[in-house]
Motif scaffolding. Structure first.
Motif, PDB file in Angstrom:
ATOM      1  N   ALA A   6       0.816  -1.216   0.000  1.00 55.05           N
ATOM      2  CA  ALA A   6       0.000   0.000   0.000  1.00 55.05           C
ATOM      3  C   ALA A   6       0.852   1.269   0.000  1.00 55.05           C
ATOM      4  CB  ALA A   6      -0.924   0.002   1.210  1.00 55.05           C
ATOM      5  N   HIS A   7       2.125   1.126   0.333  1.00 55.05           N
ATOM      6  CA  HIS A   7       3.015   2.296   0.369  1.00 55.05           C
ATOM      7  C   HIS A   7       3.495   2.718  -1.011  1.00 55.05           C
ATOM      8  CE1 HIS A   7       4.128   1.389   4.829  1.00 55.05           C
ATOM      9  NE2 HIS A   7       2.932   1.941   4.713  1.00 55.05           N
ATOM     10  N   GLY A   8       3.151   1.978  -2.021  1.00 53.69           N
ATOM     11  CA  GLY A   8       3.479   2.424  -3.383  1.00 53.69           C
ATOM     12  C   GLY A   8       4.591   1.631  -4.030  1.00 53.69           C
ATOM     13  N   ASP A   9       5.500   2.340  -4.692  1.00 54.28           N
ATOM     14  CA  ASP A   9       6.580   1.781  -5.518  1.00 54.28           C
ATOM     15  C   ASP A   9       7.308   0.637  -4.797  1.00 54.28           C
ATOM     16  OD1 ASP A   9       8.537   1.294  -7.369  1.00 54.28           O
ATOM     17  OD2 ASP A   9       9.640   3.155  -7.011  1.00 54.28           O
ATOM     18  N   LEU A  10       7.153  -0.584  -5.309  1.00 53.50           N
ATOM     19  CA  LEU A  10       7.728  -1.764  -4.665  1.00 53.50           C
ATOM     20  C   LEU A  10       9.222  -1.907  -4.918  1.00 53.50           C
ATOM     21  CD1 LEU A  10       4.914  -4.393  -5.338  1.00 53.50           C
ATOM     22  CD2 LEU A  10       5.228  -2.923  -3.353  1.00 53.50           C
ATOM     23  N   SER A  11       9.732  -1.284  -5.978  1.00 51.31           N
ATOM     24  CA  SER A  11      11.149  -1.443  -6.312  1.00 51.31           C
ATOM     25  C   SER A  11      12.060  -0.785  -5.276  1.00 51.31           C
ATOM     26  CB  SER A  11      11.439  -0.881  -7.706  1.00 51.31           C
ATOM     27  OG  SER A  11      11.222   0.521  -7.708  1.00 51.31           O
ATOM     28  N   GLU A  12      11.577   0.230  -4.571  1.00 54.73           N
ATOM     29  CA  GLU A  12      12.390   0.908  -3.566  1.00 54.73           C
ATOM     30  C   GLU A  12      11.748   0.833  -2.182  1.00 54.73           C
ATOM     31  OE1 GLU A  12      13.500   4.831  -4.734  1.00 54.73           O
ATOM     32  OE2 GLU A  12      14.010   4.197  -6.758  1.00 54.73           O
ATOM     33  N   ASN A  13      10.894  -0.148  -1.988  1.00 51.94           N
ATOM     34  CA  ASN A  13      10.151  -0.269  -0.746  1.00 51.94           C
ATOM     35  C   ASN A  13      10.842  -1.293   0.165  1.00 51.94           C
ATOM     36  OD1 ASN A  13       8.262  -0.827   1.265  1.00 51.94           O
ATOM     37  ND2 ASN A  13       6.530  -0.487  -0.116  1.00 51.94           N
ATOM     38  N   PHE A  14      11.590  -0.779   1.145  1.00 55.30           N
ATOM     39  CA  PHE A  14      12.339  -1.647   2.053  1.00 55.30           C
ATOM     40  C   PHE A  14      11.412  -2.566   2.859  1.00 55.30           C
ATOM     41  CE2 PHE A  14      14.008  -2.514   6.314  1.00 55.30           C
ATOM     42  CZ  PHE A  14      15.115  -3.267   5.976  1.00 55.30           C
ATOM     43  N   GLU A  15      10.289  -2.054   3.328  1.00 50.30           N
ATOM     44  CA  GLU A  15       9.363  -2.850   4.133  1.00 50.30           C
ATOM     45  C   GLU A  15       8.818  -4.030   3.328  1.00 50.30           C
ATOM     46  OE1 GLU A  15       7.052   0.486   4.789  1.00 50.30           O
ATOM     47  OE2 GLU A  15       8.037   1.058   6.647  1.00 50.30           O
ATOM     48  N   TYR A  16       8.569  -3.819   2.050  1.00 53.20           N
ATOM     49  CA  TYR A  16       8.070  -4.892   1.194  1.00 53.20           C
ATOM     50  C   TYR A  16       9.137  -5.970   1.023  1.00 53.20           C
ATOM     51  CZ  TYR A  16       6.201  -7.262  -2.922  1.00 53.20           C
ATOM     52  OH  TYR A  16       5.743  -8.210  -3.802  1.00 53.20           O
ATOM     53  N   LYS A  17      10.376  -5.535   0.750  1.00 56.88           N
ATOM     54  CA  LYS A  17      11.472  -6.501   0.579  1.00 56.88           C
ATOM     55  C   LYS A  17      11.726  -7.268   1.873  1.00 56.88           C
ATOM     56  CE  LYS A  17      13.780  -3.944  -3.059  1.00 56.88           C
ATOM     57  NZ  LYS A  17      14.938  -3.139  -3.447  1.00 56.88           N
ATOM     58  N   SER A  18      11.637  -6.571   2.994  1.00 60.03           N
ATOM     59  CA  SER A  18      11.844  -7.208   4.287  1.00 60.03           C
ATOM     60  C   SER A  18      10.753  -8.245   4.574  1.00 60.03           C
ATOM     61  CB  SER A  18      11.860  -6.146   5.382  1.00 60.03           C
ATOM     62  OG  SER A  18      11.985  -6.745   6.643  1.00 60.03           O
ATOM     63  N   ALA A  19       9.511  -7.901   4.276  1.00 65.03           N
ATOM     64  CA  ALA A  19       8.400  -8.831   4.496  1.00 65.03           C
ATOM     65  C   ALA A  19       8.523 -10.059   3.589  1.00 65.03           C
ATOM     66  CB  ALA A  19       7.064  -8.120   4.273  1.00 65.03           C
ATOM     67  N   LYS A  20       8.967  -9.853   2.352  1.00 64.89           N
ATOM     68  CA  LYS A  20       9.166 -10.992   1.440  1.00 64.89           C
ATOM     69  C   LYS A  20      10.275 -11.907   1.962  1.00 64.89           C
ATOM     70  CE  LYS A  20       9.150 -10.786  -2.947  1.00 64.89           C
ATOM     71  NZ  LYS A  20       9.384 -10.460  -4.358  1.00 64.89           N
ATOM     72  N   ARG A  21      11.337 -11.291   2.488  1.00 67.31           N
ATOM     73  CA  ARG A  21      12.441 -12.075   3.054  1.00 67.31           C
ATOM     74  C   ARG A  21      11.951 -12.871   4.275  1.00 67.31           C
ATOM     75  NH1 ARG A  21      16.212  -8.385   3.049  1.00 67.31           N
ATOM     76  NH2 ARG A  21      15.568  -7.495   5.032  1.00 67.31           N
ATOM     77  N   ASP A  22      11.135 -12.223   5.122  1.00 69.07           N
ATOM     78  CA  ASP A  22      10.571 -12.913   6.292  1.00 69.07           C
ATOM     79  C   ASP A  22       9.684 -14.083   5.865  1.00 69.07           C
ATOM     80  OD1 ASP A  22      11.854 -11.126   7.941  1.00 69.07           O
ATOM     81  OD2 ASP A  22      10.062  -9.917   8.354  1.00 69.07           O
ATOM     82  N   ARG A  23       8.906 -13.882   4.808  1.00 68.56           N
ATOM     83  CA  ARG A  23       8.035 -14.949   4.307  1.00 68.56           C
ATOM     84  C   ARG A  23       8.873 -16.128   3.823  1.00 68.56           C
ATOM     85  NH1 ARG A  23       4.030 -13.755  -0.553  1.00 68.56           N
ATOM     86  NH2 ARG A  23       6.013 -13.516  -1.592  1.00 68.56           N
ATOM     87  N   ALA A  24       9.942 -15.833   3.091  1.00 68.91           N
ATOM     88  CA  ALA A  24      10.805 -16.905   2.588  1.00 68.91           C
ATOM     89  C   ALA A  24      11.452 -17.680   3.737  1.00 68.91           C
ATOM     90  CB  ALA A  24      11.873 -16.328   1.662  1.00 68.91           C
TER      91      ALA A  24
END
Length: 153
Positions: free
Chosen positions: A37-55
């Motif tokens: 929901a925060h927008g641009d996923l390419s520079e979204n640290f929270e999104y990358k962190s959540a994906k890493r946590d999921r993995a």
């Protein structure tokens, strides 16, 4: 490779799998939704962190499931004067040094805390042996002898 586990150890693993599937997975999915929901996923640290946590979570679930699948169920039936799972053992080494160890299954092993697995070289050597027995330990650094000095429940 097989893991020697008791019914209690398998139950502990199953409980962790269930928790990771129900609670942790749900929390991570909520974090992902919020980060998107925060927008641009390419520079979204929270999104990358959540994906890493999921993995990591999914990897841990697969690891635990594989551990259960390849385990060998053991029943720890030993007498009072025998080394068994959950017992504290005092070992006398050849140099007369005495060390204290708690005998555990693979999943609870923590050598730095004095918890040794029945699959470790020392654990294999002393498992189901009796008080005051002299036992040969086969280790990668060579063989040596120890004596079981004391056993506590």
């Amino acid at each position: 490779m097989h893991n020697y586990l008791t019914k209690e150890a398998i139950k502990k693993l199953e409980d962790e799998i269930e928790y990771r599937k129900v609670v942790t997975r749900k929390q991570i999915n909520e974090d992902l939704k919020e980060a998107r929901a925060h927008g641009d996923l390419s520079e979204n640290f929270e999104y990358k962190s959540a994906k890493r946590d999921r993995a990591r979570n999914e990897s841990r679930i697969r690891f635990l499931e594989r551990m259960i699948k390849t385990s060998i169920l053991i029943e720890d039936i030993v007498s009072e004067d025998q080394v068994g799972i959950g017992k504290t053992v005092y070992i006398k080494f050849e140099d007369d040094e005495i060390e204290k160890f708690l005998i555990v299954t693979t999943i609870d092993a923590d050598p730095l805390e004095g918890k040794i697995s029945i699959e470790s070289p020392l654990g294999k050597a002393i498992y189901k042996h009796r008080l005051h027995e002299k036992v040969e330990v086969h280790s990668p650094n060579g063989n040596y002898y120890i004596t079981i000095d004391q056993i506590e429940n």
